[in-house]
Design a protein around this motif. Sequence first.
Motif, PDB file in Angstrom:
ATOM      1  N   LYS A  43       0.821  -1.215   0.000  1.00  0.00           N
ATOM      2  CA  LYS A  43       0.000   0.000   0.000  1.00  0.00           C
ATOM      3  C   LYS A  43       0.855   1.266   0.000  1.00  0.00           C
ATOM      4  CE  LYS A  43      -3.837  -2.014  -0.317  1.00  0.00           C
ATOM      5  NZ  LYS A  43      -3.107  -3.127  -0.929  1.00  0.00           N
ATOM      6  N   SER A  46       2.018   4.533  -4.250  1.00  0.00           N
ATOM      7  CA  SER A  46       0.855   5.375  -4.534  1.00  0.00           C
ATOM      8  C   SER A  46       0.622   5.556  -6.030  1.00  0.00           C
ATOM      9  CB  SER A  46       1.020   6.740  -3.874  1.00  0.00           C
ATOM     10  OG  SER A  46       2.108   7.400  -4.482  1.00  0.00           O
ATOM     11  N   ASP A  99      -9.446   8.604  -6.333  1.00  0.00           N
ATOM     12  CA  ASP A  99      -9.416   9.507  -5.174  1.00  0.00           C
ATOM     13  C   ASP A  99      -9.657   8.715  -3.897  1.00  0.00           C
ATOM     14  OD1 ASP A  99      -8.928  11.802  -6.564  1.00  0.00           O
ATOM     15  OD2 ASP A  99     -11.038  12.400  -6.722  1.00  0.00           O
ATOM     16  N   TYR A 100     -10.656   7.865  -3.947  1.00  0.00           N
ATOM     17  CA  TYR A 100     -10.995   7.074  -2.780  1.00  0.00           C
ATOM     18  C   TYR A 100      -9.819   6.216  -2.338  1.00  0.00           C
ATOM     19  CZ  TYR A 100     -12.816   3.582   0.284  1.00  0.00           C
ATOM     20  OH  TYR A 100     -12.971   2.772   1.360  1.00  0.00           O
ATOM     21  N   GLU A 102      -6.867   6.941  -2.663  1.00  0.00           N
ATOM     22  CA  GLU A 102      -5.780   7.864  -2.324  1.00  0.00           C
ATOM     23  C   GLU A 102      -4.562   7.683  -3.231  1.00  0.00           C
ATOM     24  OE1 GLU A 102      -5.106   7.440   1.839  1.00  0.00           O
ATOM     25  OE2 GLU A 102      -7.126   8.111   2.346  1.00  0.00           O
ATOM     26  N   ASP A 104      -2.415   9.294  -6.355  1.00  0.00           N
ATOM     27  CA  ASP A 104      -2.207  10.520  -7.122  1.00  0.00           C
ATOM     28  C   ASP A 104      -2.376  10.245  -8.604  1.00  0.00           C
ATOM     29  OD1 ASP A 104      -1.630  11.798  -4.841  1.00  0.00           O
ATOM     30  OD2 ASP A 104       0.557  11.574  -5.028  1.00  0.00           O
ATOM     31  N   ARG A 130      -3.954  12.423 -14.189  1.00  0.00           N
ATOM     32  CA  ARG A 130      -4.069  11.330 -13.225  1.00  0.00           C
ATOM     33  C   ARG A 130      -3.463  10.048 -13.768  1.00  0.00           C
ATOM     34  NH1 ARG A 130      -7.633  12.732  -9.124  1.00  0.00           N
ATOM     35  NH2 ARG A 130      -6.468  11.137  -8.015  1.00  0.00           N
TER      36      ARG A 130
END
Lengths: 319, 208
Positions: A43, A46, A99-100, A102, A104, A130
């Motif tokens: 996790k 990102s 977005d949910y 997280e 970028d 994005r």
Amino acid sequence: MSCVSELSQSNEYLSFRSSIPLRKIVVDSDGSKAWRIFDSGPKSVSCPLICLPPVSGTADVFFQQVLGLAARGVRVIAAEPPPYWNMKEWCDGFKRLIDYLELDKVHVFGASLGGFIAQKFAEVTSNCPRVASLVLCNTFTDTSVFEYHDSAALFWLLPSLVLKRMLMGNFTTDKLDKRMAEAIDFMVERLESLNQSELASRLTLNCTPCYIKPQALLHLPITVMDVWDECALSSRVREDLYKSYPHAKLAHLKSGGNFPYLSRSDEVNLHLLIHLRQFDGTDLSASYISLHKMPAPTNQPEEGTVSYFNQREKVVKIS
Amino acid sequence: MSSRKKALLKVIILGDSGVGKTSLMNQFVNKKFSNQYKATIGADFLTKEVIVDDRIVTMQIWDTAGQERFQSLGVAFYRGADCCVLVFDVTAPNTFKSLESWRDEFLIQASPRDPDNFPFVILGNKIDLDNRAVSAKRAQQWCQSKNDIPYFETSAKEAVNVELAFQTIARNALAQETEAELYNEFPDQIKLNANDNGRNRDGDNCAC
Ligand SMILES: Nc1nc2c(ncn2[C@@H]2O[C@H](COP(=O)(O)OP(=O)(O)O)[C@@H](O)[C@H]2O)c(=O)[nH]1
Ligand SMILES: [Mg+2]
């Protein structure tokens, strides 16, 4: 759904399903609409690789990418959208999903319709990017390559049996080896599991007139992956894609049919690794370790490290 | 067959590190050469369209680091190879001596259907340098003893024989590919859609 195909009985698939939970994530005001995702790998990464399926696929069609790349430290998210009936809805939903989660930016591996939408999403977000990069598999830049323009407006009222037949007709090719045949069996099972609105909405997206403006994507690292044996896309469609992205790396596979991520998963994974390797050591790395390092030669299957899955509750609601 | 299928040729370049594999590929594909040595890490490939006997073919040329031995690359790397190019440095005799083991390892890993007739091409590179240590004769003799493997003396730096060598590589790879097609790579082929052969390939149906 009763699963009887070779692949869905394989050790790889069973270990995938037992180690990585299917999460349902609602990002729309309509609470019945949920993205279904398998999220593997650390996790802490990102900027993962998100895999988007073709019309008839579910998120698990990418299980071999999830397993194979997780072994190299790559965070892979296989994602399947809820029914969205137009491109704008789809792109808005996808943006809310990342977005949910997280994230970028994301690398997107899109197959057929998944690849078309990945390009569209990169295009509409090009002002506030994005998408970090694209790997486009057996895909196209213009829905007009399909012959269903006129009927696209009617898919919503066709029974699922009819929709399934329409798709099934494209599955077979003249020349099949065992792995391709197994891939088709597996996809038929996934197709059977889809309901009418899932199928009709995806076919509508697939066939409603729409095209990509590649100029907006010329700064993006792109790998175009395609299969050169008989498959649903003609060589003309493939050539159009090369012309749209003259800067793209071309990862041709000699054979594999419509679903190379299933039938030629080792080759597909090698191309994905080569693609992702260019981001080593940057903010956009999809892996927590260097992909330049070759793995130590071992004979053990590459499943040992799929243990970073998210244990959060399986249904998450966003109000 | 009215319209011949476009051919995709998979070519693998092997040899000790430093012999000029990456340089040869770059000279052929990008017409560029750099004196600076940058070790290749992991496997990578470039594609280039060439014309062989009036036919347009796409070469997918795979370059390797050299020090990583085969096992780590995995079968995906070797699957469907149509030609293997073995490179040595004419100023470094030990790179010439390695050819044998590179060839053997390729045959073991790729396990081509007909190993005795699988196309190899040998390149003796860096002939622009003065301190040559492996004579052309010695290299040719070795190639002859291995079922007459074609041999070229090249300089990636000065673009000597690079084009010619890759033309031969493409032609031999194409012959191999065509034969593999005829033989039918898939002994477990399953015929489906027997009545559907005439279907219009231009108008696609759906993206599955
Ligand atoms: N003089 C000369 N130098 C070369 C030639 N080909 C490669 N080199 C140099 O040899 C070194 C190693 O080349 P490289 O292509 O990286 O070798 P690789 O490890 O086999 O890929 C580099 O410094 C190159 O500039 C050549 O034909 N002549
Ligand atoms: Mg090199």
